[in-house]
Design a protein around this motif. Structure first.
Motif, PDB file in Angstrom:
ATOM      1  N   GLY A   1       0.848  -1.182   0.000  1.00  0.00           N
ATOM      2  CA  GLY A   1       0.000   0.000   0.000  1.00  0.00           C
ATOM      3  C   GLY A   1       0.876   1.221   0.000  1.00  0.00           C
ATOM      4  O   GLY A   1       1.894   1.273   0.663  1.00  0.00           O
ATOM      5  N   GLN A   2       0.482   2.213  -0.739  1.00  0.00           N
ATOM      6  CA  GLN A   2       1.333   3.375  -0.866  1.00  0.00           C
ATOM      7  C   GLN A   2       1.144   4.281   0.347  1.00  0.00           C
ATOM      8  O   GLN A   2       0.026   4.612   0.722  1.00  0.00           O
ATOM      9  CB  GLN A   2       0.963   4.131  -2.137  1.00  0.00           C
ATOM     10  CG  GLN A   2       2.143   4.913  -2.684  1.00  0.00           C
ATOM     11  CD  GLN A   2       1.696   5.794  -3.817  1.00  0.00           C
ATOM     12  OE1 GLN A   2       0.753   5.474  -4.528  1.00  0.00           O
ATOM     13  NE2 GLN A   2       2.382   6.915  -3.992  1.00  0.00           N
ATOM     14  N   GLU A   3       2.235   4.656   0.973  1.00  0.00           N
ATOM     15  CA  GLU A   3       2.124   5.471   2.160  1.00  0.00           C
ATOM     16  C   GLU A   3       2.096   6.950   1.797  1.00  0.00           C
ATOM     17  O   GLU A   3       2.767   7.393   0.875  1.00  0.00           O
ATOM     18  CB  GLU A   3       3.304   5.193   3.086  1.00  0.00           C
ATOM     19  CG  GLU A   3       3.449   3.717   3.350  1.00  0.00           C
ATOM     20  CD  GLU A   3       4.025   3.400   4.693  1.00  0.00           C
ATOM     21  OE1 GLU A   3       4.034   4.290   5.557  1.00  0.00           O
ATOM     22  OE2 GLU A   3       4.448   2.265   4.888  1.00  0.00           O
ATOM     23  N   ARG A   4       1.307   7.700   2.551  1.00  0.00           N
ATOM     24  CA  ARG A   4       1.237   9.128   2.341  1.00  0.00           C
ATOM     25  C   ARG A   4       1.550   9.830   3.652  1.00  0.00           C
ATOM     26  O   ARG A   4       1.283   9.285   4.707  1.00  0.00           O
ATOM     27  CB  ARG A   4      -0.170   9.531   1.887  1.00  0.00           C
ATOM     28  CG  ARG A   4      -0.523   8.978   0.524  1.00  0.00           C
ATOM     29  CD  ARG A   4      -1.852   9.522   0.047  1.00  0.00           C
ATOM     30  NE  ARG A   4      -2.965   8.991   0.814  1.00  0.00           N
ATOM     31  CZ  ARG A   4      -3.704   9.680   1.658  1.00  0.00           C
ATOM     32  NH1 ARG A   4      -3.452  10.950   1.875  1.00  0.00           N
ATOM     33  NH2 ARG A   4      -4.710   9.130   2.289  1.00  0.00           N
TER      34      ARG A   4
ATOM     35  N   TRP B   1      -6.509   1.215   1.786  1.00  0.00           N
ATOM     36  CA  TRP B   1      -7.383   1.841   2.794  1.00  0.00           C
ATOM     37  C   TRP B   1      -6.654   1.973   4.123  1.00  0.00           C
ATOM     38  O   TRP B   1      -6.711   3.018   4.772  1.00  0.00           O
ATOM     39  CB  TRP B   1      -8.663   0.995   2.960  1.00  0.00           C
ATOM     40  CG  TRP B   1      -9.470   1.342   4.174  1.00  0.00           C
ATOM     41  CD1 TRP B   1     -10.360   2.362   4.316  1.00  0.00           C
ATOM     42  CD2 TRP B   1      -9.442   0.667   5.448  1.00  0.00           C
ATOM     43  NE1 TRP B   1     -10.891   2.365   5.585  1.00  0.00           N
ATOM     44  CE2 TRP B   1     -10.341   1.331   6.311  1.00  0.00           C
ATOM     45  CE3 TRP B   1      -8.751  -0.439   5.938  1.00  0.00           C
ATOM     46  CZ2 TRP B   1     -10.564   0.939   7.628  1.00  0.00           C
ATOM     47  CZ3 TRP B   1      -8.968  -0.833   7.245  1.00  0.00           C
ATOM     48  CH2 TRP B   1      -9.869  -0.149   8.083  1.00  0.00           C
ATOM     49  N   TYR B   2      -5.935   0.905   4.498  1.00  0.00           N
ATOM     50  CA  TYR B   2      -5.180   0.923   5.772  1.00  0.00           C
ATOM     51  C   TYR B   2      -4.168   2.064   5.776  1.00  0.00           C
ATOM     52  O   TYR B   2      -4.074   2.840   6.736  1.00  0.00           O
ATOM     53  CB  TYR B   2      -4.495  -0.437   5.960  1.00  0.00           C
ATOM     54  CG  TYR B   2      -3.664  -0.560   7.209  1.00  0.00           C
ATOM     55  CD1 TYR B   2      -4.260  -0.616   8.461  1.00  0.00           C
ATOM     56  CD2 TYR B   2      -2.272  -0.631   7.134  1.00  0.00           C
ATOM     57  CE1 TYR B   2      -3.494  -0.735   9.619  1.00  0.00           C
ATOM     58  CE2 TYR B   2      -1.502  -0.755   8.280  1.00  0.00           C
ATOM     59  CZ  TYR B   2      -2.113  -0.805   9.527  1.00  0.00           C
ATOM     60  OH  TYR B   2      -1.348  -0.915  10.654  1.00  0.00           O
ATOM     61  N   GLN B   3      -3.415   2.197   4.696  1.00  0.00           N
ATOM     62  CA  GLN B   3      -2.441   3.295   4.620  1.00  0.00           C
ATOM     63  C   GLN B   3      -3.148   4.648   4.640  1.00  0.00           C
ATOM     64  O   GLN B   3      -2.664   5.599   5.258  1.00  0.00           O
ATOM     65  CB  GLN B   3      -1.598   3.197   3.335  1.00  0.00           C
ATOM     66  CG  GLN B   3      -0.801   1.920   3.193  1.00  0.00           C
ATOM     67  CD  GLN B   3       0.197   1.707   4.315  1.00  0.00           C
ATOM     68  OE1 GLN B   3       0.547   2.647   5.034  1.00  0.00           O
ATOM     69  NE2 GLN B   3       0.633   0.486   4.491  1.00  0.00           N
ATOM     70  N   ASP B   4      -4.257   4.725   3.947  1.00  0.00           N
ATOM     71  CA  ASP B   4      -4.984   5.997   3.847  1.00  0.00           C
ATOM     72  C   ASP B   4      -5.516   6.464   5.209  1.00  0.00           C
ATOM     73  O   ASP B   4      -5.425   7.653   5.545  1.00  0.00           O
ATOM     74  CB  ASP B   4      -6.154   5.875   2.868  1.00  0.00           C
ATOM     75  CG  ASP B   4      -5.692   5.778   1.418  1.00  0.00           C
ATOM     76  OD1 ASP B   4      -4.494   6.029   1.161  1.00  0.00           O
ATOM     77  OD2 ASP B   4      -6.519   5.440   0.554  1.00  0.00           O
ATOM     78  N   ILE B   5      -6.068   5.545   5.992  1.00  0.00           N
ATOM     79  CA  ILE B   5      -6.624   5.997   7.277  1.00  0.00           C
ATOM     80  C   ILE B   5      -5.507   6.346   8.253  1.00  0.00           C
ATOM     81  O   ILE B   5      -5.673   7.219   9.099  1.00  0.00           O
ATOM     82  CB  ILE B   5      -7.644   4.999   7.888  1.00  0.00           C
ATOM     83  CG1 ILE B   5      -6.992   3.690   8.321  1.00  0.00           C
ATOM     84  CG2 ILE B   5      -8.814   4.750   6.937  1.00  0.00           C
ATOM     85  CD1 ILE B   5      -7.920   2.836   9.200  1.00  0.00           C
TER      86      ILE B   5
ATOM     87  N   MET C   1      -7.663  -1.825  11.861  1.00  0.00           N
ATOM     88  CA  MET C   1      -8.279  -2.721  10.880  1.00  0.00           C
ATOM     89  C   MET C   1      -9.546  -3.391  11.388  1.00  0.00           C
ATOM     90  O   MET C   1     -10.315  -3.922  10.597  1.00  0.00           O
ATOM     91  CB  MET C   1      -7.261  -3.763  10.425  1.00  0.00           C
ATOM     92  CG  MET C   1      -6.171  -3.140   9.568  1.00  0.00           C
ATOM     93  SD  MET C   1      -5.249  -4.370   8.648  1.00  0.00           S
ATOM     94  CE  MET C   1      -4.251  -5.034   9.942  1.00  0.00           C
ATOM     95  N   VAL C   2      -9.767  -3.394  12.717  1.00  0.00           N
ATOM     96  CA  VAL C   2     -11.015  -3.947  13.240  1.00  0.00           C
ATOM     97  C   VAL C   2     -12.117  -2.880  13.249  1.00  0.00           C
ATOM     98  O   VAL C   2     -13.253  -3.149  12.897  1.00  0.00           O
ATOM     99  CB  VAL C   2     -10.819  -4.536  14.664  1.00  0.00           C
ATOM    100  CG1 VAL C   2     -12.172  -4.848  15.321  1.00  0.00           C
ATOM    101  CG2 VAL C   2      -9.964  -5.793  14.613  1.00  0.00           C
ATOM    102  N   HIS C   3     -11.758  -1.648  13.659  1.00  0.00           N
ATOM    103  CA  HIS C   3     -12.812  -0.645  13.895  1.00  0.00           C
ATOM    104  C   HIS C   3     -12.973   0.399  12.790  1.00  0.00           C
ATOM    105  O   HIS C   3     -14.022   1.042  12.713  1.00  0.00           O
ATOM    106  CB  HIS C   3     -12.555   0.085  15.219  1.00  0.00           C
ATOM    107  CG  HIS C   3     -12.564  -0.787  16.418  1.00  0.00           C
ATOM    108  ND1 HIS C   3     -13.609  -1.629  16.712  1.00  0.00           N
ATOM    109  CD2 HIS C   3     -11.646  -0.967  17.416  1.00  0.00           C
ATOM    110  CE1 HIS C   3     -13.338  -2.291  17.838  1.00  0.00           C
ATOM    111  NE2 HIS C   3     -12.158  -1.908  18.284  1.00  0.00           N
ATOM    112  N   GLY C   4     -11.953   0.616  11.982  1.00  0.00           N
ATOM    113  CA  GLY C   4     -12.015   1.697  10.991  1.00  0.00           C
ATOM    114  C   GLY C   4     -13.137   1.509   9.975  1.00  0.00           C
ATOM    115  O   GLY C   4     -13.611   0.392   9.784  1.00  0.00           O
TER     116      GLY C   4
END
Lengths: 498, 498
Positions: free
Chosen positions: B9-12, B29-33, B283-286
């Protein structure tokens, strides 16, 4: 001639050996009380120490208190990496020179030689300012007030527990500001926080001041220091705050866009306080019977020692009363233990808790149970008194408060008694053997070097006076330099250090 | 075929970009949040991350909660050194094999090449057991229950924020016991502490169980694991407790004298929980709007957004009401902020706090001030409701409690809905794409390897049932292995992992 305080002192890991008196051998006394209180152990890597539960508890207490003070001041905690590319350290000339001899270098990772060596952080200015470059764009991003609690590494030739260790635990604060004035102001405000912490939490009564230029942190434009006096009359530099000017902002090319739309340089502070403070607590408060901890940081605040009776029934009554007492005091928020170790006489238990620096000991025997009282023994004064069990929590709390205050006042009194206003070379030489010389200095680096070579006294600081919540330089007092006789404008604090 | 979750995932590092939906690309999505909530930043050293204030705050909250649970169980904190002689790591064959590919090695210190290379700790069993040799003599020294909060380093080929990072923060507990049974019992008791923490504090509803032999910690005789399910149906191993038998006691020659006067071997446990738990929370709650933090660990629990009026007077009334509200809630012990940033519309502020995972938003405008109320918006359900200002602290606290419980129940419900009892290879293959397969396994390592190669599902654990405060293995259920058809005695949990 080297005196005993220059020796490292022989370290022991057993805790029942004798404690050499302070007057006989201060350095060995220091090692002895550390062993007696079971604070550290030797690690397999030279210069590193294991913080045993008692030692680490004190650090946790320091963390809790200091962290709350920082947060109240608007500081947020963060965490920056342990490993820093060598090239980052190299970016600021003075900084790399200051730290190069002390670096630990990682050359291999994941089974391969690394392209660029990584250093284990000796401090984090460089990695933090390389990151601030990304975070700081506009005046709205300033001030930026961060702190981290972490471990750092500085190779030490002559390690000594808590005072000079290859790895140590500390906090390092790093702030970014829009103007030079604001950075200076912030460094001073933080220094007041440190001062209050050392006074209120540790009771070690420091002198605050500014370091002379040749003693500044590598890269700083001003370094503020705190110099509590140990019981051998030496200074222990404990907590420094640095005005870094735009040194790191320039080295890492950090600028911000002002309200005027223009690009401006960013100014920095950094400040650190470490496990060295624990060494300060030991050397300011300890006595010939062992460590003496202020109630704020003592791993155990109250040790209850049950004294058995002549028969089972009275012994059981004592045990019940001790357990009840522990419950009452624990409920009141105190750190309490009952020493119920079997096969150990009460005298041996008294000895144990004295050596562990426990502020208050409560002895309870059959007669006390009958009389509804305990015997309380203060660690600081040795004073013993009967205290009624009714209202015991309040009585214990106020005794602990009295101990806290007494330790603080004693530290002040000792420091003041050993600080001498002197005007001649002979007086300086004599004075630094026993305490602080408050003398004029011409501010020449050569003079300071000569003074150090001859007397082993160093310029600790240009002292501050505290006005309310503010430090101000003491007034000028022109006259001849106490060491070389050249013109001097103000007085400094000279002392031996560790 | 690699699916999206295998990509890093691309990090920002900016925080205002779009968040890709979970269903489209879970890894991105994980990186984005993470970027949207400003939790981490890239460090200059590959595989290392900077924990920004929001990210570190969550770790501090985790520490506070977990540390209290350990201490209540009689554990004391200590600190062991960062650097470990290479020879220590080499002493236990399985241990060195397990960690060798991941070590970071210090070869130079203080400007010189070291005689023996030092490794940056990947975990501390070896240095701790070399020390326990000095501390443990008699049965009176046992059990010895220690923990440390520290940083560790394991070179990672495919780093991912919080989940797999070269340096990470964790706690590692290490205990020493007189018997094998007591060590096993302690490892299980500690595992209950972990389980309760993940349930009560983080609400991420794990499955607890024992790892199969080929998944044990290097040197352990049993490894217990916690396997919460992420929203893509994958397992995230979060917290492990190891029964180390006498492996390290033997390797470091630690024995104790029993009451019988004889020398006996010493048994060990170790257990660790790390910043990886934060990845689990995310990853559980987002959700597709950003992170969602349980109130227990949220950096800000309540964000107050003032909605300006049409004139200065009504706007000022709103500001005053917002400031009063903040004061009331702060006094009640809540973490509250008023978003008074100028030049930003309320809608942009709502968006900001949603992306930052703040559990509760309170909107207050001129009409609310007149009506003596605020509009409360729950982050978990999106529900909005008017709440009277009188008694607001109680109402907010109970809403936060409801959010905490709802997040926990949702995590349970999702995990249960995606856990399938299956008996065939085709079913296993299909099931591990969406969740957990609860299936029989023959306990052959070859079968597990084939299953992993074909389906990418791995044996997560032999699950436990919780009875009161105790874990017990689930009952046997003999039959054919779901993968190879050979005889199996019990069921296991199979899933994909990170």
């Amino acid at each position: 001639m080297l005196d005993s305080a220059d020796q490292i002192g022989q370290e022991r890991t057993t805790n029942d050996g004798p404690i050499i008196p302070r007057a006989t051998d201060f350095a060995q006394w220091y090692q002895d009380i550390i062993a007696a209180a079971e604070l550290v152990d030797q690690a397999p890597v030279r210069g590193c120490y294991i913080l045993r539960p008692n030692g680490y508890f004190i650090w946790e207490s320091i963390q809790r208190d200091l962290d709350a003070r920082f947060k109240q001041h608007g500081v947020q905690n963060a965490y920056f990496p342990l490993l820093i590319p060598m090239s980052f350290i190299m970016k600021e000339a003075e900084h790399v020179e200051g730290f190069a001899p002390e670096l630990a270098v990682v050359t291999h990772g994941g089974g391969e030689a690394l392209e660029e060596p990584l250093v284990v952080r000796p401090t984090s200015e460089t990695v933090i300012w390389s990151t601030f470059r990304k975070w700081i764009r506009s005046h709205r991003d300033l001030p930026l007030l961060l702190n981290q609690w972490c471990n750092v590494m500085r190779w030490e030739k002559r390690p000594r527990a808590f005072l000079r260790t290859a790895e140590f635990l500390w906090q390092e604060g790093h702030t970014a500001h829009a103007t030079a004035e604001e950075a200076r102001q912030y460094a001073l405000e933080n220094h007041v926080i440190y001062y209050d912490f050392l006074e209120e939490c540790l009771g070690i009564g420091p002198i605050a001041g500014e370091k002379p230029p040749h003693e500044r942190f590598p890269g700083a434009v001003a370094t503020f220091t705190l110099e509590p006096m140990m019981q051998d009359g030496r200074a222990l530099q404990t907590g420094t705050s640095h005005d870094l000017g735009d040194t790191f902002g320039r080295a890492f090319d950090v600028t911000y866009q002002g309200e005027d739309g223009q690009s401006h340089p960013v100014f920095a502070t950094s400040w650190g306080m470490s496990t060295r403070t624990i060494g300060g607590v030991l050397m300011v408060h300890g006595d010939d019977r062992g460590a003496v901890f202020p109630p704020t940081v003592a791993p155990v605040q109250v040790a209850i020692v049950p004294v058995p009776g002549r028969d089972d029934a009275s012994t059981r009554a004592v045990e019940t009363a001790a357990a009840d007492l522990k419950q009452t005091l624990t409920k009141a928020g105190l750190r309490v233990t009952v020493d119920s170790r079997p096969g150990l006489r009460p005298g041996a238990k008294f000895f144990h808790w004295e050596r562990h620096g426990t502020p208050l000991r409560l002895e309870i025997g059959p007669r006390d149970v009958e009389a509804g009282q305990v015997m309380a023994a203060r660690r600081d004064t040795g004073e013993k008194m009967a205290v009624p069990l009714s209202g015991i929590a309040t009585a214990v709390q106020s005794t602990l408060d009295a101990i806290q205050m007494n330790l603080r006042l004693q530290a002040h009194a000792r420091r003041e008694a050993r600080t001498y206003t002197v005007d001649t070379r002979a007086e300086i030489e004599e004075t630094v053997l026993k305490g602080y010389a408050f003398t004029r200095w011409c501010e020449s680096r050569e003079c300071a070097a000569d003074m150090q070579a001859q007397s082993r006294g160093t310029i600790r600081c240009f002292p501050f006076e505290k006005h309310g919540n503010e430090f101000r330089p003491i007034p000028n007092d022109p006259g001849p330099c106490g060491w070389c006789g050249n013109h001097a404008t103000r007085r400094v604090l000279v002392g031996r250090s560790y």
